[in-house]
Design a protein around this motif. Sequence first.
Motif, mmCIF file in Angstrom:
data_model
loop_
_atom_site.group_PDB
_atom_site.id
_atom_site.type_symbol
_atom_site.label_atom_id
_atom_site.label_comp_id
_atom_site.label_asym_id
_atom_site.label_seq_id
_atom_site.Cartn_x
_atom_site.Cartn_y
_atom_site.Cartn_z
ATOM 1 N N ALA A 449 0.830 -1.203 0.000
ATOM 2 C CA ALA A 449 0.000 0.000 0.000
ATOM 3 C C ALA A 449 0.866 1.256 0.000
ATOM 4 N N CYS A 450 1.972 1.209 0.726
ATOM 5 C CA CYS A 450 2.891 2.355 0.737
ATOM 6 C C CYS A 450 3.437 2.628 -0.663
ATOM 7 N N PHE A 451 3.714 1.569 -1.403
ATOM 8 C CA PHE A 451 4.153 1.725 -2.786
ATOM 9 C C PHE A 451 3.096 2.511 -3.579
ATOM 10 N N LEU A 452 1.833 2.103 -3.476
ATOM 11 C CA LEU A 452 0.760 2.777 -4.213
ATOM 12 C C LEU A 452 0.577 4.214 -3.735
ATOM 13 N N ASN A 453 0.787 4.431 -2.449
ATOM 14 C CA ASN A 453 0.613 5.769 -1.890
ATOM 15 C C ASN A 453 1.605 6.767 -2.480
ATOM 16 N N ARG A 454 2.739 6.295 -2.988
ATOM 17 C CA ARG A 454 3.728 7.185 -3.611
ATOM 18 C C ARG A 454 3.185 7.802 -4.901
ATOM 19 N N PHE A 455 2.094 7.250 -5.417
ATOM 20 C CA PHE A 455 1.508 7.782 -6.649
ATOM 21 C C PHE A 455 0.210 8.538 -6.370
ATOM 22 N N THR A 456 -0.126 8.695 -5.086
ATOM 23 C CA THR A 456 -1.400 9.328 -4.717
ATOM 24 C C THR A 456 -1.202 10.346 -3.599
ATOM 25 N N ARG A 457 -0.007 10.919 -3.505
ATOM 26 C CA ARG A 457 0.373 11.731 -2.345
ATOM 27 C C ARG A 457 -0.623 12.847 -2.023
ATOM 28 N N ASP A 458 -1.105 13.560 -3.020
ATOM 29 C CA ASP A 458 -1.986 14.698 -2.756
ATOM 30 C C ASP A 458 -3.447 14.381 -3.063
ATOM 31 N N LEU A 459 -3.793 13.112 -3.104
ATOM 32 C CA LEU A 459 -5.165 12.692 -3.383
ATOM 33 C C LEU A 459 -5.812 12.112 -2.130
ATOM 34 N N SER A 460 -7.143 12.179 -2.093
ATOM 35 C CA SER A 460 -7.880 11.430 -1.082
ATOM 36 C C SER A 460 -7.946 9.996 -1.611
ATOM 37 N N TRP A 461 -7.172 9.109 -0.992
ATOM 38 C CA TRP A 461 -6.940 7.781 -1.568
ATOM 39 C C TRP A 461 -7.131 6.683 -0.537
ATOM 40 N N ALA A 462 -7.657 5.558 -1.024
ATOM 41 C CA ALA A 462 -7.762 4.358 -0.194
ATOM 42 C C ALA A 462 -7.467 3.139 -1.052
ATOM 43 N N HIS A 463 -6.973 2.122 -0.391
ATOM 44 C CA HIS A 463 -6.592 0.879 -1.066
ATOM 45 C C HIS A 463 -7.290 -0.285 -0.381
ATOM 46 N N LEU A 464 -7.940 -1.143 -1.163
ATOM 47 C CA LEU A 464 -8.589 -2.341 -0.643
ATOM 48 C C LEU A 464 -7.839 -3.558 -1.165
ATOM 49 N N ASP A 465 -7.226 -4.301 -0.251
ATOM 50 C CA ASP A 465 -6.541 -5.544 -0.613
ATOM 51 C C ASP A 465 -7.534 -6.678 -0.404
ATOM 52 N N ILE A 466 -7.980 -7.275 -1.518
ATOM 53 C CA ILE A 466 -9.036 -8.288 -1.465
ATOM 54 C C ILE A 466 -8.487 -9.692 -1.750
ATOM 55 N N ALA A 467 -7.189 -9.878 -1.534
ATOM 56 C CA ALA A 467 -6.584 -11.181 -1.824
ATOM 57 C C ALA A 467 -7.240 -12.316 -1.042
ATOM 58 N N GLY A 468 -7.757 -12.028 0.138
ATOM 59 C CA GLY A 468 -8.382 -13.072 0.958
ATOM 60 C C GLY A 468 -9.878 -13.188 0.784
ATOM 61 N N THR A 469 -10.496 -12.232 0.108
ATOM 62 C CA THR A 469 -11.963 -12.207 0.037
ATOM 63 C C THR A 469 -12.523 -12.317 -1.379
ATOM 64 N N ALA A 470 -11.686 -12.220 -2.400
ATOM 65 C CA ALA A 470 -12.167 -12.169 -3.782
ATOM 66 C C ALA A 470 -12.623 -13.517 -4.310
ATOM 67 N N TRP A 471 -12.092 -14.608 -3.727
ATOM 68 C CA TRP A 471 -12.530 -15.924 -4.179
ATOM 69 C C TRP A 471 -12.416 -16.927 -3.049
ATOM 70 N N LYS A 472 -13.105 -18.056 -3.232
ATOM 71 C CA LYS A 472 -13.064 -19.160 -2.275
ATOM 72 C C LYS A 472 -12.310 -20.328 -2.909
ATOM 73 N N THR A 473 -11.700 -21.137 -2.049
ATOM 74 C CA THR A 473 -10.975 -22.310 -2.522
ATOM 75 C C THR A 473 -11.724 -23.576 -2.129
ATOM 76 N N GLY A 474 -11.154 -24.730 -2.462
ATOM 77 C CA GLY A 474 -11.760 -25.995 -2.070
ATOM 78 C C GLY A 474 -13.003 -26.324 -2.878
ATOM 79 N N GLN A 475 -13.938 -27.044 -2.262
ATOM 80 C CA GLN A 475 -15.157 -27.465 -2.959
ATOM 81 C C GLN A 475 -15.996 -26.285 -3.419
ATOM 82 N N ALA A 476 -15.922 -25.197 -2.678
ATOM 83 C CA ALA A 476 -16.711 -24.004 -3.020
ATOM 84 C C ALA A 476 -15.927 -23.052 -3.917
#
Length: 498
Positions: A449-476
């Motif tokens: 997120a800090c990496f991305l923040n270097r490109f948004t310094r003067d913006l109202s910015w937020a980052h959502l990391d959805i690596a754990g919520t974007a998909w399910k594994t296993g049978q589902a």
Amino acid sequence: MDFTAKTGSAATVRTDCAIVGVYKDGRLSAAAMEIDAVSDKLVSGLVKSGDFRGQAGATLLVHKPAGASAKRLLLVGLGEAGKLDLKGWRKAHGAAVKALLGTGAKEAFSFLSSETVADADTYTLARHAAEAAEEAAYRFDELKSSLDTPPPVFGKLAMWVADRKSQSAASTGFKHGQAVAEGQSLARRLGNLPGNVCTPTYLAAAAKKLAAAHQGLKISVVEQAQMKKLGMNALLSVAQGSRQPPKLIVLEWRGGPKQKAPVALVGKAITFDTGGISIKPAPAMDEMKFDMCGGASVIGTMATVARLNLPINVVGLVPAAENMPDGLASRPGDIVKTMSGQTVEILNTDAEGRLILCDALTYSRRYKPSAVIDIATLTGACVIALGHHLSGLMSSDDMLANELLRAGIDAEDRAWHLPIGPDYDEQLKSNFADFANVAGRDAGAVTAACFLNRFTRDLSWAHLDIAGTAWKTGQAKGATGRPVPLLSQFLMSRAGVA
């Protein structure tokens, strides 16, 4: 699915199936008591015999309940009495619909809404009833040569309301819920498509199809040649090992006043991620088709915005590329100059999401956005930190972060606020470029997120990391469509409609 709001009694309603609740301690809901009274204690008898215990989300289908007018009775567990919240209620409603999809019932009448649910009014219950029902009914079988099970016949659901005045609130809730569900289902479909189908070109075509279906939704696509002219070398570096050309998909919705600055949504869409030269291990690599779920969620959210005709300006940007190993692929140690003019040392080619996002974030500046939110399946570190329940939220603007957290609570699509700051930012130092694209294992989600923040310094910015919520594994295994509900609620709240 069709949704309506009606008054009535569980004992006398004529329907293919009456849905009533039972609590874990054996306490019957009011609707269950109505059935019990006319059916020679059918419901209480099932509870006493231990055939139904009221566990949260459990279901039991009874055919031709004696004394009742309904053709079927579906008992649904509501968990512990006095502790029914929106999450538990939604789980129960989804379980009920899922149970009915495998039956011959074409319609049903749910009395679950007659129960007291913490912090939920009629509008909220109706909206979540629609979302939970559509989520339960979702199927992805378009690539199968034959269907494992025939399509369900169930397609109509009535929800109990206390009076005619409540029907209006419920109707609005259904409308909003179906729009969110439509966007979520679109995001799920795009995520579930394999990498050999859902390429960057396919994703651009899907966005064009969406724009063609909604008047007022405009689309443009920045192609590879234009990216070179713009200096989007970080994005291009990710794509250079693939035969699939990259795309920057731009969807614009101008529902608000012309002078009002738009909200910019920027979604990572790596349509397949091998890791590049820093290649991933083979187990579960098939799931890297889901690495475009951030971009899919932006397209899905734009579908919701357009369907609801929201009075707000929104720009959706989806940088799309495929990350493959090839003789032309980026090497660890390569240095690229980003669109912003900053240089990045690529220490790990599997940290590619931030490289396509940084140029897209810079591109978003031309719209002078009031807020910029990027959404990405960015780091395995976020999965380690938060598991698969909550999305990670990092922001340079506490007010924006609080808006998103509130939206997640209201939408039952929650996020958790993680820190960023100079101490973490220091970890990105490079001996050879302005900074590196990775900073080691410690606090990996935060330093990304800090990496991305270097490109948004003067913006109202937020980052959502959805690596754990974007998909399910296993049978589902499959895409979830998150965080379309969160983003939709955020925009609906800003537009003043929910």
